[in-house]
Design a protein around this motif. Structure first.
Motif, PDB file in Angstrom:
ATOM      1  N   ALA A 124       0.831  -1.200   0.000  1.00  0.00           N
ATOM      2  CA  ALA A 124       0.000   0.000   0.000  1.00  0.00           C
ATOM      3  C   ALA A 124       0.866   1.250   0.000  1.00  0.00           C
ATOM      4  O   ALA A 124       0.532   2.246  -0.661  1.00  0.00           O
ATOM      5  CB  ALA A 124      -0.941  -0.023   1.215  1.00  0.00           C
ATOM      6  N   THR A 125       1.971   1.204   0.716  1.00  0.00           N
ATOM      7  CA  THR A 125       2.876   2.359   0.707  1.00  0.00           C
ATOM      8  C   THR A 125       3.375   2.631  -0.714  1.00  0.00           C
ATOM      9  O   THR A 125       3.343   3.769  -1.199  1.00  0.00           O
ATOM     10  CB  THR A 125       4.083   2.096   1.642  1.00  0.00           C
ATOM     11  N   ALA A 149      -0.998   3.538   4.910  1.00  0.00           N
ATOM     12  CA  ALA A 149      -0.764   2.102   4.764  1.00  0.00           C
ATOM     13  C   ALA A 149      -0.868   1.407   6.115  1.00  0.00           C
ATOM     14  O   ALA A 149      -1.449   0.323   6.239  1.00  0.00           O
ATOM     15  CB  ALA A 149       0.609   1.853   4.141  1.00  0.00           C
ATOM     16  N   ILE A 150      -0.301   2.046   7.130  1.00  0.00           N
ATOM     17  CA  ILE A 150      -0.348   1.460   8.473  1.00  0.00           C
ATOM     18  C   ILE A 150      -1.787   1.430   8.982  1.00  0.00           C
ATOM     19  O   ILE A 150      -2.250   0.440   9.553  1.00  0.00           O
ATOM     20  CB  ILE A 150       0.567   2.248   9.423  1.00  0.00           C
ATOM     21  N   ALA A 151      -2.515   2.504   8.706  1.00  0.00           N
ATOM     22  CA  ALA A 151      -3.920   2.547   9.115  1.00  0.00           C
ATOM     23  C   ALA A 151      -4.715   1.455   8.416  1.00  0.00           C
ATOM     24  O   ALA A 151      -5.578   0.802   9.018  1.00  0.00           O
ATOM     25  CB  ALA A 151      -4.508   3.915   8.794  1.00  0.00           C
ATOM     26  N   LEU A 152      -4.393   1.212   7.153  1.00  0.00           N
ATOM     27  CA  LEU A 152      -5.089   0.173   6.403  1.00  0.00           C
ATOM     28  C   LEU A 152      -4.843  -1.193   7.052  1.00  0.00           C
ATOM     29  O   LEU A 152      -5.776  -1.989   7.241  1.00  0.00           O
ATOM     30  CB  LEU A 152      -4.610   0.170   4.944  1.00  0.00           C
ATOM     31  N   ALA A 153      -3.582  -1.452   7.420  1.00  0.00           N
ATOM     32  CA  ALA A 153      -3.267  -2.735   8.062  1.00  0.00           C
ATOM     33  C   ALA A 153      -4.049  -2.869   9.366  1.00  0.00           C
ATOM     34  O   ALA A 153      -4.578  -3.944   9.678  1.00  0.00           O
ATOM     35  CB  ALA A 153      -1.760  -2.845   8.313  1.00  0.00           C
ATOM     36  N   LEU A 161      -7.719  -3.595   8.555  1.00  0.00           N
ATOM     37  CA  LEU A 161      -7.933  -4.968   8.093  1.00  0.00           C
ATOM     38  C   LEU A 161      -8.006  -5.934   9.269  1.00  0.00           C
ATOM     39  O   LEU A 161      -8.709  -6.931   9.234  1.00  0.00           O
ATOM     40  CB  LEU A 161      -6.806  -5.387   7.139  1.00  0.00           C
ATOM     41  N   MET A 162      -7.268  -5.603  10.324  1.00  0.00           N
ATOM     42  CA  MET A 162      -7.265  -6.475  11.490  1.00  0.00           C
ATOM     43  C   MET A 162      -8.629  -6.450  12.196  1.00  0.00           C
ATOM     44  O   MET A 162      -9.030  -7.443  12.789  1.00  0.00           O
ATOM     45  CB  MET A 162      -6.150  -6.011  12.420  1.00  0.00           C
ATOM     46  N   VAL A 163      -9.324  -5.322  12.108  1.00  0.00           N
ATOM     47  CA  VAL A 163     -10.687  -5.262  12.667  1.00  0.00           C
ATOM     48  C   VAL A 163     -11.574  -6.242  11.915  1.00  0.00           C
ATOM     49  O   VAL A 163     -12.367  -6.989  12.511  1.00  0.00           O
ATOM     50  CB  VAL A 163     -11.257  -3.832  12.570  1.00  0.00           C
ATOM     51  N   VAL A 164     -11.396  -6.257  10.579  1.00  0.00           N
ATOM     52  CA  VAL A 164     -12.163  -7.195   9.763  1.00  0.00           C
ATOM     53  C   VAL A 164     -11.810  -8.635  10.165  1.00  0.00           C
ATOM     54  O   VAL A 164     -12.690  -9.489  10.351  1.00  0.00           O
ATOM     55  CB  VAL A 164     -11.873  -6.969   8.261  1.00  0.00           C
ATOM     56  N   ALA A 165     -10.511  -8.897  10.312  1.00  0.00           N
ATOM     57  CA  ALA A 165     -10.079 -10.257  10.664  1.00  0.00           C
ATOM     58  C   ALA A 165     -10.714 -10.698  11.972  1.00  0.00           C
ATOM     59  O   ALA A 165     -11.204 -11.824  12.100  1.00  0.00           O
ATOM     60  CB  ALA A 165      -8.554 -10.306  10.769  1.00  0.00           C
ATOM     61  N   GLU A 166     -10.728  -9.791  12.939  1.00  0.00           N
ATOM     62  CA  GLU A 166     -11.289 -10.145  14.245  1.00  0.00           C
ATOM     63  C   GLU A 166     -12.771 -10.465  14.113  1.00  0.00           C
ATOM     64  O   GLU A 166     -13.257 -11.454  14.659  1.00  0.00           O
ATOM     65  CB  GLU A 166     -11.077  -8.984  15.220  1.00  0.00           C
ATOM     66  N   ARG A 167     -13.447  -9.638  13.328  1.00  0.00           N
ATOM     67  CA  ARG A 167     -14.895  -9.798  13.195  1.00  0.00           C
ATOM     68  C   ARG A 167     -15.262 -11.063  12.430  1.00  0.00           C
ATOM     69  O   ARG A 167     -16.179 -11.789  12.784  1.00  0.00           O
ATOM     70  CB  ARG A 167     -15.475  -8.559  12.480  1.00  0.00           C
ATOM     71  N   VAL A 168     -14.521 -11.316  11.348  1.00  0.00           N
ATOM     72  CA  VAL A 168     -14.910 -12.399  10.437  1.00  0.00           C
ATOM     73  C   VAL A 168     -14.228 -13.724  10.775  1.00  0.00           C
ATOM     74  O   VAL A 168     -14.845 -14.785  10.752  1.00  0.00           O
ATOM     75  CB  VAL A 168     -14.575 -12.002   8.972  1.00  0.00           C
ATOM     76  N   ALA A 169     -12.938 -13.643  11.100  1.00  0.00           N
ATOM     77  CA  ALA A 169     -12.161 -14.886  11.178  1.00  0.00           C
ATOM     78  C   ALA A 169     -11.906 -15.343  12.606  1.00  0.00           C
ATOM     79  O   ALA A 169     -11.451 -16.463  12.811  1.00  0.00           O
ATOM     80  CB  ALA A 169     -10.834 -14.710  10.439  1.00  0.00           C
ATOM     81  N   ALA A 191       2.053  -4.540  12.564  1.00  0.00           N
ATOM     82  CA  ALA A 191       2.429  -5.345  11.403  1.00  0.00           C
ATOM     83  C   ALA A 191       2.722  -4.444  10.217  1.00  0.00           C
ATOM     84  O   ALA A 191       3.686  -4.652   9.478  1.00  0.00           O
ATOM     85  CB  ALA A 191       1.318  -6.339  11.071  1.00  0.00           C
ATOM     86  N   GLY A 192       1.872  -3.404  10.031  1.00  0.00           N
ATOM     87  CA  GLY A 192       2.095  -2.469   8.936  1.00  0.00           C
ATOM     88  C   GLY A 192       3.450  -1.773   9.058  1.00  0.00           C
ATOM     89  O   GLY A 192       4.215  -1.694   8.092  1.00  0.00           O
ATOM     90  N   VAL A 193       3.761  -1.295  10.268  1.00  0.00           N
ATOM     91  CA  VAL A 193       5.052  -0.634  10.504  1.00  0.00           C
ATOM     92  C   VAL A 193       6.194  -1.584  10.174  1.00  0.00           C
ATOM     93  O   VAL A 193       7.141  -1.239   9.452  1.00  0.00           O
ATOM     94  CB  VAL A 193       5.157  -0.181  11.981  1.00  0.00           C
ATOM     95  N   ALA A 194       6.088  -2.818  10.711  1.00  0.00           N
ATOM     96  CA  ALA A 194       7.154  -3.786  10.485  1.00  0.00           C
ATOM     97  C   ALA A 194       7.298  -4.072   8.992  1.00  0.00           C
ATOM     98  O   ALA A 194       8.421  -4.196   8.482  1.00  0.00           O
ATOM     99  CB  ALA A 194       6.853  -5.076  11.250  1.00  0.00           C
TER     100      ALA A 194
END
Lengths: 294, 615
Positions: A49-50, A67-71, A74-82, A202-205
């Motif tokens: 994304a960067t 890009a970091i905000a996007l990562a 996405l983790m909110v989605v992961a928590e909700r869905v997966a 994770a995004g930062v890393a």
């Protein structure tokens, strides 16, 4: 000797990035006893994304931040869905598989729409040719930046967890979510927050490691996630100091094996360490064996 | 209903006819169709492999492609370099896979859940790296061309050139045999033990199922299947490259088994067929393969928890279709009540002798200098406030905890610190505060698990349905029917335990204990959650055990229930024995009164008929 020291130093630097990834994994482990097997794809998303945003003419600082905000998002989605729908089964197989699927989906998405070829990651602060002299050793400025930033972030996180109200809430939820809820802590919000922070880390890393490697591709991040996990278990799942020590030890071992045997061996050594640590001391060097009530 | 119509799909005769039909049809269809069918067979083996380990034994694997690589390169190299004939190289591939699985099980058996997932992921990655970097042997990234293969007309078996159809016939025959063996195995005590380990390792140990050994069997069997699939794959494609054994292959294996239905026998076959055909038929699927696999893995556990097989096919049975043996020798194990032997009080030597037992957890004394004895045919009530150490004592006797000090002697043999499954095999069978059954098993299947320590057949006899193994199974089935009747569950014998009320689940567990033909029984709060009628049945069962000279330890808060049954009561408080004797004396004991009511009080101690439950 100089060669060895250079390798060791590079190892310390990448190791600190592994520690940062480990910390991202630990955050969700604290609050929900789960971790994202698709975390590698979030590293990749952060980096890709960067590049994409820079290509669209967004200024570097904004591109990285977005890009970091996007990562994190996405983790909110992961928590909700997966994760959340699979927690009630009490079996870890469900969320392990579903978060792995989440990661694969992101990987497939990027491969489909940005191509599966490696794309160049631009130098943001230093170029790969910038060197700094540290105690007579030529040290890559990029590596040094990674080390500094990782350690600074980890110290900041540690202080945040120990001092702030949110940090205390995270620790309370980690100790016992039910009791924390009874004490009026908004458990749901703390959990979501921990996932956002985990994704952002994770995004930062991802951005930092991509800076060192110079290229990113859809598979970027997968090995890094496993290495981050090695760092996390090495010191005992959930321990920040343990993750830092584990990450650095792993980075050094990997770079030395890569430098003296063959670069191809670097990864294999890391995976072998993973299996050995898990087989010999699953609770890690600093962790205490979890008591299981019968 | 659809499920009933599709029941024919898992009927043995239908499957046999289908196999013959496929074999014949292969002569007439196009070469590319035979090729796809061949891939279906390989995927069936792959999906069954992951199903055995993950679906049945409950051990997740994210690195299964590693075993596939071992089998594929093993068979290819043995044939290419050493000139081994195909049958031998396939056997070698299977054995190499099995050996790798056996070795991995030592490391993997030590971890569980997501740690295991990571470890197997690591195994898969190492295998991939080795294949890619060991250029001298595997050809590295450039790959290994020229593997003898039917497509290249280079595959000879004992001088006969094997074409694509011939190779398909070979694979079809072998796969059919493998599926037959698998079906026999999972309906045997060993297969059921896989499921027991899956659900609860502690509960499995309590009926004599060793967790490490059973996991080792599962890994070995699963990896053997993968090795065989690898061997077939190598010769089918004729060229091996490392990318065929990357993570996506492990993921694909998982997708096939999960979508088909983990823990069933037919599911993985459906999954394999589906995911071989989809990429062939749908361009869309090939384009978006990773995204589709990702979505499937992400959603299938929620949307399709039991897979396609769970949706449309009849439930997989875990018992062979046999008529229980009702002849005289069926009762050789003592389910038939012998002439009641009156409990001899003083002459009999104790069955169990516990002396000076002590154990601490994180500095907290849970048991302190506990000494007690139990004679055959005696019932001992174990009483005490919550946290007094009753369950801990049972856990030490049954081998779950190793004590810090003291000894446990059973039938004159020191069993202190013996592994739980070994204790169970000696005939010490226990229950837990919450019934620990296999939720997806029927009552009968669960009860039959109790007989695990009595089976004499070996794994091989179980897999080939050897006559003596079948006879033994019939005997056990007869015994199971008998104890199910004793527990009043005959009408529910084929019901799935998950759907039964709590009381029935407890009675199922009790029947499982009975079938184990125990010498001593340890029951942890058996009355909790039982109805009045069930309580009566429980009391009858306990009296039956007593008549058979079986010793019973009963943890109970239900004093009225104990009063009519027990020969002796032991009261624990803070890990120490504070009273030993008859029930009447217990109510008068000052120490017991103090333990229950704290300080001076006039009221009688443990109030009859009521009581809390240990946490």
């Amino acid at each position: 000797m100089e060669f060895t020291l250079q390798l060791a130093f590079a190892g310390v630097c990448v190791g600190s990035a592994y520690a940062l990834i480990a910390m991202g994994l630990s955050l969700t482990f604290w609050t929900t006893r789960t971790l994202n097997f698709g975390q590698g794809s979030l590293l990749m998303v952060g980096a890709v994304a960067t590049v994409a945003l820079l290509g669209a003419g967004v200024p570097a600082v904004a591109a990285v931040a977005l890009a970091i905000a996007l990562a994190g998002a996405l983790m909110v989605v992961a928590e909700r869905v997966a994760i959340r729908p699979l927690l009630k089964s009490g079996d870890s197989m469900g969320w392990v598989v579903s978060t792995l699927g989440f990661g694969l989906f992101l990987q497939g998405f990027v491969a489909k729409f940005y191509g599966s070829q490696a794309i160049a990651f631009p130098s943001l602060i230093f170029t790969s040719l910038d060197f700094v002299d540290v105690f007579g050793i030529q040290v890559s400025a990029q590596y040094l930046a990674v080390l500094t930033l990782s350690v600074a972030l980890m110290v900041a996180m540690e202080i945040f967890l120990l001092r702030s109200a949110w940090g205390r809430a995270v620790r309370a939820v980690s100790h016992d979510a039910d009791v924390a809820a009874l004490a009026g802590i908004p458990v749901r919000r703390v959990v979501v927050l921990s996932f956002v922070a985990s994704g952002a880390l994770a995004g930062v890393a991802g951005v930092m490691v991509a800076q060192i490697t110079g290229t990113v591709d859809p598979q970027f991040g997968f090995n890094l996630m496993v290495l981050g996990f090695v760092a996390a278990v090495f010191g005992g799942m959930g321990s920040i100091v343990g993750a830092l020590v584990g990450g650095i030890a792993l980075g050094v071992a990997e770079k030395l094996a890569g430098g003296f045997i063959s670069t191809a061996f670097g990864d294999a050594v890391a995976f072998a360490i993973l299996m050995a640590v898990l087989a010999i001391r699953p609770q890690g060097l600093f962790g205490r064996r979890e008591m299981t009530k019968v | 209903m659809l499920r009933d119509k599709l029941a024919v799909l898992s009927d043995a005769r239908f499957i046999f006819a289908l196999i013959i039909a496929l074999g014949v049809a292969a002569e007439f269809v196009s070469g590319s169709t035979v090729q796809i069918w061949s891939f279906v067979l390989i995927n069936v083996l792959i999906a069954q492999s992951i199903n055995v380990l993950t679906g049945i034994a409950g051990q997740i694997s994210l690195g299964h492609a590693g075993f596939l690589a071992i089998g594929a390169y093993g068979s290819a190299l043995l044939m290419k370099s050493l000139g081994l004939p195909l049958p031998l190289s396939l056997v070698a591939a299977t054995l190499m896979g099995a050996a790798a699985g056996w070795i991995l099980s030592f490391a993997a058996g030590r971890v569980r859940e997501f740690y295991l997932a990571m470890m197997t992921l690591g195994f898969g990655m190492i295998s991939y790296e080795v294949v890619r970097e060991w250029t001298g042997v595997t050809g590295g990234v450039a790959g290994l061309p020229g593997v003898p293969s039917p497509a290249l007309r280079t595959l000879n078996v004992f001088g006969v050139n094997l074409g694509e159809v011939g190779y398909f016939h070979l694979m079809l025959g072998v796969t059919a045999i493998v599926l037959w063996l698998l079906r026999n195995f999972i309906t045997s005590p060993y297969g059921r033990a896989f499921f027991a380990i899956h659900v609860s390792e502690v509960a499995a140990g309590s009926i004599g199922i060793p967790r490490a050994g059973t996991k080792r069997e599962a890994y070995t069997l699963s990896a053997a299947l993968m090795g065989l699939a690898g061997g077939f794959y190598a010769h089918l494609v004729g060229y091996l490259g490392p990318e065929s054994f990357h993570l996506h292959r492990s993921v694909e294996a998982l997708v096939m088994a999960v979508v088909g239905g983990l823990g069933t026998l037919s599911g993985p076959v459906l999954g394999a067929a589906l995911f071989t055909y989809l990429p062939e038929q749908l361009q869309f699927f090939t384009d978006y393969q990773f995204m589709v696999y990702g979505l499937i893995l992400m959603l299938s556990f929620v949307l399709l928890p039991r897979g396609l097989a769970g949706l449309v096919l009849p439930r997989t049975r875990f018992i062979k279709r046999l008529t229980p043996l009702r002849s005289a020798d069926a009762d050789g194990r003592g389910t038939e009540a012998p002439a009641a032997i009156p409990a001899r009080d003083d002459e009999t030597t104790p069955l169990l002798r516990v002396s000076a037992l002590a154990i601490s957890f994180l500095g907290l004394r849970a048991l302190d200098d506990v000494t007690l004895e139990l004679k055959p045919g005696h019932i001992l009530g174990l009483v005490g406030p919550n946290g007094s150490g009753k369950s801990t004592l049972v856990n030490v006797i049954s081998g779950i905890y190793r004590p810090d000090a003291g000894r446990v002697v059973f039938e004159g043999r020191d069993i202190t610190g013996l592994a739980d499954y070994r204790v169970a095999r000696l005939g010490i069978i226990r229950t837990f505060q919450d019934p620990r059954l296999v939720p997806g098993f029927s009552v009968r299947e669960n009860v039959l698990l109790g007989a695990h320590r009595l089976y004499r057949q070996n794994q091989l006899a179980a897999a080939v349905d050897w006559p003596s193994a079948l006879r033994e199974e019939k005997r056990m089935l007869a015994g199971a029917d008998k104890v199910i009747a004793m527990a009043g569950l005959s009408a529910l014998a084929d019901s799935i335990v998950r759907d039964l009320p709590y009381g029935d689940q407890r009675m199922t567990e009790l029947a499982r204990v009975l079938l184990a033909d125990p010498r001593m029984v340890l029951l942890d709060e058996p009355t909790a959650g039982l109805s009045e009628g069930e309580l009566k049945k429980l009391a009858l069962v306990l009296q039956h055990l007593k008549q058979q000279d079986i010793a019973v330890v009963l943890i109970e808060h239900h004093m009225e229930f104990l009063r009519d049954l027990v020969d002796e009561v032991v009261v624990l408080n803070s890990g120490r024995v504070i009273y030993r004797g008859d029930m009447a004396g217990m109510y008068r004991s000052a120490q017991v009164i103090e333990a229950y009511l704290g300080g001076d009080s006039h009221a009688a101690a443990p109030a009859g008929g009521q009581g809390g439950r240990d946490a």
